[in-house]
Scaffold this active site. Structure first.
Site, PDB file in Angstrom:
ATOM      1  N   ASN A   1      16.337  -1.395 -28.321  1.00  0.00           N
ATOM      2  CA  ASN A   1      17.404  -2.158 -27.688  1.00  0.00           C
ATOM      3  C   ASN A   1      18.679  -1.315 -27.635  1.00  0.00           C
ATOM      4  OD1 ASN A   1      18.501  -5.019 -26.866  1.00  0.00           O
ATOM      5  ND2 ASN A   1      19.997  -4.205 -28.322  1.00  0.00           N
ATOM      6  N   GLU A   2      19.145  -1.033 -26.435  1.00  0.00           N
ATOM      7  CA  GLU A   2      20.435  -0.367 -26.205  1.00  0.00           C
ATOM      8  C   GLU A   2      20.672   0.837 -27.120  1.00  0.00           C
ATOM      9  OE1 GLU A   2      23.435  -3.335 -26.690  1.00  0.00           O
ATOM     10  OE2 GLU A   2      22.810  -4.488 -24.958  1.00  0.00           O
TER      11      GLU A   2
ATOM     12  N   HIS B   1      16.342  -2.998 -33.118  1.00  0.00           N
ATOM     13  CA  HIS B   1      17.479  -3.698 -32.521  1.00  0.00           C
ATOM     14  C   HIS B   1      18.720  -3.419 -33.369  1.00  0.00           C
ATOM     15  CE1 HIS B   1      18.562  -7.295 -29.794  1.00  0.00           C
ATOM     16  NE2 HIS B   1      19.684  -6.721 -30.198  1.00  0.00           N
TER      17      HIS B   1
ATOM     18  N   GLU C   1      18.988  -9.475 -21.670  1.00  0.00           N
ATOM     19  CA  GLU C   1      20.161 -10.116 -22.267  1.00  0.00           C
ATOM     20  C   GLU C   1      21.206 -10.323 -21.187  1.00  0.00           C
ATOM     21  OE1 GLU C   1      21.934  -8.214 -25.675  1.00  0.00           O
ATOM     22  OE2 GLU C   1      19.980  -7.774 -26.577  1.00  0.00           O
TER      23      GLU C   1
ATOM     24  N   TRP D   1      27.368  -8.087 -34.951  1.00  0.00           N
ATOM     25  CA  TRP D   1      27.606  -6.710 -35.387  1.00  0.00           C
ATOM     26  C   TRP D   1      28.959  -6.561 -36.079  1.00  0.00           C
ATOM     27  CZ3 TRP D   1      22.862  -5.729 -35.323  1.00  0.00           C
ATOM     28  CH2 TRP D   1      22.047  -6.028 -34.228  1.00  0.00           C
TER      29      TRP D   1
END
Length: 589
Positions: free
Chosen positions: A237-238, A193, A401, A447
């Site tokens: 994740n992404e 992640h 999400e 982030w």
């Protein structure tokens, strides 16, 4: 010389003419968005029912006005909450902590140095019970969390994981997973992640083939150690977001800023984007195989970020479709035969112009700069279903999400309801959606934006020992998740509350840096500014997109933006001016 000049001018005119022709040719594709076949009934007090309900969930006043749980025989659809290690775990000396501390007066993470005890995040490592209990009380039956690869494997495993393993960390993660189960929630566990171990960053991360084999070993190890506690696995994740911000812009750890030329070449076949995404594709397939070794098969998926990318003007259409080709289906196309479910992370729309995201004055945005567009979630789900519907077995979907950064908690409540209505409409149209995870429980470290955007259903007082205070949206989510229904009363009340604030000229915090040309760059703010709440009806099924005339008119502005970008790049500068114009924001909080 005159002949050469005429040739160059003729070539330029031809290229421009072809570009404009392409814009006009692509416009019809923009308008071909799926629409719900079922329109909400005007006289129905229940707008959406997610559980297979019996008589007690009929159109009764009790269900409409209360948060009572419907008596159901089979709740196939689940509600949950999501988080990640880098956001919430304390006592974690990871690449993000090192990055945030900065060096030589460089502070790459905003809203971090000016925040009390930022390194403690949410103390999920030393006191996980707080978040777990909040999730359970909110009605969650699935809890999404992650394990930090670098915490478990603190050094490069040249001779295997067992040689460098942190056994205490493994046992502590087991205790957290057990705690989730003891609170009657299933576990959705994410392996990657947005946080690479520091030792992997040192040699290049995902552009080095070592990382693929190391990740496969890590997945196998996690299956052996945590498999009995995990109900759903998410390998990545992404990843395309991680690759863009790590390799193409250098705004994430380790923060190696590429040159202007390197940034432009990043998305070419020989650029880092393609190399890293190819490696991640192989890593996912290897991890999928590792998680399915043995007699007990795992339920494995990914969390794929999908935003609806829209043009600011007609001249942006070719760039829009290039961006969609890179980010929408490409990765899932490559791994579709190694998925049990496709997780969709959806926050809203992105209005693109040239190289930047536009802040359109009459649109609504989250504090993090995401445009509010519930219709887009319906469009995404239907588009993915149509693309992979012939796959056997049928590919299922989970909203892994969906959330909204909103410290005032005014927009988050209707945002939640409208996106649930979009999901329900997609289900009624045949899309197999198994569940919905809200991002996130409590305000956390977001982030490179630090603690500026407030995504939590729960407020965190960082100046007073991280005291949690549930927001009204927490209790709204609790009502919906326990009852399984969205009512007309809820929808009307939340929208009315928001519109009353709009009429008063209400304002909200905004965390993104905005350029003079109204573009939002990668920069965030240490202290948010204030922005008017938009007077726009963005509810599901009611949003009116800009038409051909508006997009054509904006193209004059787009042409000017593109010209300035070209001049800046030729002069060796950045493609945008990141000063804040007074007409976009109205002052600091």
């Amino acid at each position: 010389m005159a002949r050469v000049l005429r040739l160059c001018c003729g070539t330029l005119v031809t290229v421009m003419a072809l570009y404009v022709a392409a814009c006009f040719a692509l416009f019809p594709l923009l308008t071909r968005q799926p629409r719900p076949r079922i329109i909400l009934a005007d006289d129905d007090p229940i707008l959406a029912s997610f559980f297979d309900s019996g008589p007690s969930c009929a159109k009764s006043d009790a269900v409409v006005s209360s948060a009572e749980t419907c008596k159901t025989a089979d709740k196939d659809f689940f509600f949950g909450l999501a988080t990640a290690p880098a956001h919430v775990e304390d006592d974690l000396n990871d690449s993000w902590l090192e990055f945030a501390k900065g060096h030589d007066d460089v502070k790459p993470v905003r809203a971090w140095h000016n925040i009390p005890i930022p390194e403690e995040r949410l103390r999920f490592w030393t006191d996980p019970k707080v978040e777990i209990e909040l999730a359970r009380e909110a009605g969650s039956t699935v809890f999404r969390l992650g394990v930090d690869w670098g915490r478990i494997v603190p050094e490069e495993p040249v001779n295997g994981i067992s040689e460098v393993l942190d056994n205490e960390a493994v046992e502590h993660y087991k205790s957290i997973l057990k705690m989730v189960h003891n609170h009657d929630m299933r576990v959705m566990l994410t392996l990657f992640h947005h946080s690479l171990p520091k030792w992997a960053l040192l040699y290049g991360g995902w552009i080095d083939p070592r990382t693929v084999s190391y990740f496969a070993d890590f997945a196998r190890f996690c299956k052996e150690q945590f498999g009995e506690y995990v109900d759903y696995w998410i390998t990545f994740n992404e990843p395309h977001i991680f690759v863009i911000l790590t390799h193409c812009s250098g705004t994430w750890p380790p923060g190696n800023k590429p040159s202007t030329l390197a940034s432009l070449l990043c998305f070419t076949p020989w650029g880092h984007y393609g190399q890293a995404m190819n490696a991640i594709t192989h890593a996912h397939i290897a991890a999928f195989d590792a998680l399915n070794e043995g007699e007990v098969k795992a339920v494995v998926g990914v969390a794929h970020h999908v935003g609806v990318i829209q043009p600011y003007g007609l001249l942006d259409l070719p760039i829009i479709y290039a961006a969609r080709l890179l980010t929408e289906f490409h990765w899932i196309d490559d791994i579709q035969d190694h998925l049990d479910f496709c997780g969709i992370n959806y926050y809203g729309k992105e209005v693109l112009s040239g190289a930047g995201l536009m802040l359109v004055p009459d649109e609504e945005y989250s504090e993090a700069g995401r445009g509010v567009y519930p219709d887009g979630l319906f469009q995404v789900l239907v588009a993915f279903y149509d693309r992979y519907r012939i796959r056997k077995p049928k590919l299922r979907y989970i909203i892994t999400e969906n959330g909204f950064a909103d410290a005032r908690d005014l927009i988050r409540r209707p945002y939640l309801l409208e996106h649930l209505l979009a999901i329900h409409a997609a289900i009624k149209q045949g899309v197999p959606v198994d569940g919905y995870l809200q991002w996130t429980i409590s305000d956390n470290w977001e982030w490179a934006d630090g603690y500026c955007p407030k995504f939590g259903l729960v407020d965190v007082d960082r100046g007073h020992n991280l005291t949690r205070v549930p927001r009204p949206s927490y209790y709204l989510y609790q009502q919906v998740s326990k009852s399984g229904v969205v009512t007309r009363e809820q929808r009307d009340q939340e929208w009315k509350t928001l519109q009353e604030e709009v009429k008063k000229g209400g304002m909200r915090p905004f965390c993104r840096v905005v350029a003079q040309d109204k573009r939002m760059w990668a920069e965030s703010l240490d202290t948010p500014v204030l922005r008017l709440i938009a007077d726009k009806d963005w509810r599901f099924g009611k949003y009116t997109p800009p038409g051909f005339v508006v997009l054509a008119q904006r193209s004059i502005e787009v042409a000017g933006i593109m010209l300035k970008d070209i001049v800046r790049l030729l002069l060796g500068g950045q493609p945008v001016d990141v000063s804040l114009p007074p007409e976009i924001v109205s002052g600091e909080l």
